[in-house]
Design an enzyme around this catalytic site. Sequence first.
Site, mmCIF file in Angstrom:
data_model
loop_
_atom_site.group_PDB
_atom_site.id
_atom_site.type_symbol
_atom_site.label_atom_id
_atom_site.label_comp_id
_atom_site.label_asym_id
_atom_site.label_seq_id
_atom_site.Cartn_x
_atom_site.Cartn_y
_atom_site.Cartn_z
ATOM 1 C CE1 TYR A 1 -6.953 -6.881 -7.350
ATOM 2 C CE2 TYR A 1 -6.970 -7.961 -5.214
ATOM 3 C CZ TYR A 1 -6.765 -6.837 -5.981
ATOM 4 O OH TYR A 1 -6.382 -5.667 -5.380
ATOM 5 C CG HIS B 1 -6.329 -8.515 1.095
ATOM 6 N ND1 HIS B 1 -6.572 -8.872 -0.219
ATOM 7 C CD2 HIS B 1 -6.138 -7.162 1.080
ATOM 8 C CE1 HIS B 1 -6.531 -7.799 -0.981
ATOM 9 N NE2 HIS B 1 -6.280 -6.752 -0.221
ATOM 10 C CG HIS C 1 -4.956 1.249 -3.829
ATOM 11 N ND1 HIS C 1 -4.179 1.050 -2.709
ATOM 12 C CD2 HIS C 1 -5.884 0.257 -3.815
ATOM 13 C CE1 HIS C 1 -4.616 -0.005 -2.039
ATOM 14 N NE2 HIS C 1 -5.648 -0.501 -2.691
ATOM 15 C CE LYS D 1 -6.098 -0.935 5.132
ATOM 16 N NZ LYS D 1 -7.441 -1.145 4.541
ATOM 17 N NE ARG E 1 -3.268 -3.412 -1.556
ATOM 18 C CZ ARG E 1 -2.720 -4.222 -0.658
ATOM 19 N NH1 ARG E 1 -1.407 -4.361 -0.616
ATOM 20 N NH2 ARG E 1 -3.469 -4.890 0.190
ATOM 21 N NE ARG F 1 -3.598 -2.220 2.750
ATOM 22 C CZ ARG F 1 -3.331 -3.377 3.343
ATOM 23 N NH1 ARG F 1 -2.117 -3.581 3.878
ATOM 24 N NH2 ARG F 1 -4.237 -4.331 3.423
#
Length: 326
Positions: free
Chosen positions: A307, A298, A272, A197, A275, A173
């Site tokens: 995806y 994730h 983004h 995150k 990515r 990210r």
Amino acid sequence: MLEQIEAYLLYLQAERAASPHTLKNYTIDLQQFRTFLRTSGLPQSEPAVSGSTGLTTGLIEPGGTVHRTVELAEIDSLAIRAFVADLHRKGIARSSIARKLATLRSFFRYLCREGVLQANPAKLVPTPKLPKRLPAHLSVDEVDRLLVSPSEEDAPGARDLAILELFYASGIRLSELTGLDVRDLDIREGLVRVKGKGGKERIVPVGSKAIAALRRYLGRRSDLIQGSKRGAPEPMALFLNRLGGRLSQRGAARIVLKYLNRSGVGPKITPHGLRHSYATHLLQAGADLRAIQELLGHSRLSTTQRYTHLNLDHLMEVYDKAHPRA
């Protein structure tokens, strides 16, 4: 909601290691709900006193007007549905409404866990249906055009190429890229340690071309520190701005957009999107979905599964071109 909001945000920061961006969004969402309660005409009680479980909706104004409070027990699913309907009337995007509703669910779940409430009033409010948007991405040819755009004649140019190469080679990210320190990079092994995150760390492999670009940048990185004329340089930061400080997310985004335009790709994607391109190209080449989930950081496989729609489109295109009876 002042007292309850502050306690909840402190919980998110101290126990859930929420990022400043997350805390900012949650604060905005809860304050917006608080404002709605004050003006919606819900049944109101006397002004809250210390120790009350009411949601404070305002202060005493200079003219002597007292903004009264709404008791927590008065907030039911109908009140939250009314809030959602009000957001729809104001033209707020469905994705933003879904996020605000998720904030309320989390907030009231916290209050239930703390014993302040018996039930979560937001639990019964359905999330608005969101349009299925496939993430925009570049083709391999477009990526190649992008990566030959920067010139390595000076330190900023070498830095820009290293940013683009690392972005596409690792799929990290924007916030993760700008948060990297020099010590997070293992040039010899071709690895980078990323803090994602929630403060979760992961190790991501980096391709040989990105490593080569990073080597060249590191060889000229000191020029950015020595050329600093004002401000305190940050020698630990991997990517530096022209003043020798850590490159900001906005600065990195501007760099990516500059070369997207210079390469002729144009505004097809946001930063983004690199990515998304990374994940899409891995999947099209046969990479395992679980592996891509780990590489992207994730927490849920469902986030990565979007995806697969892109991959299906690719397979259908190949089928239509190759099969004689397509």
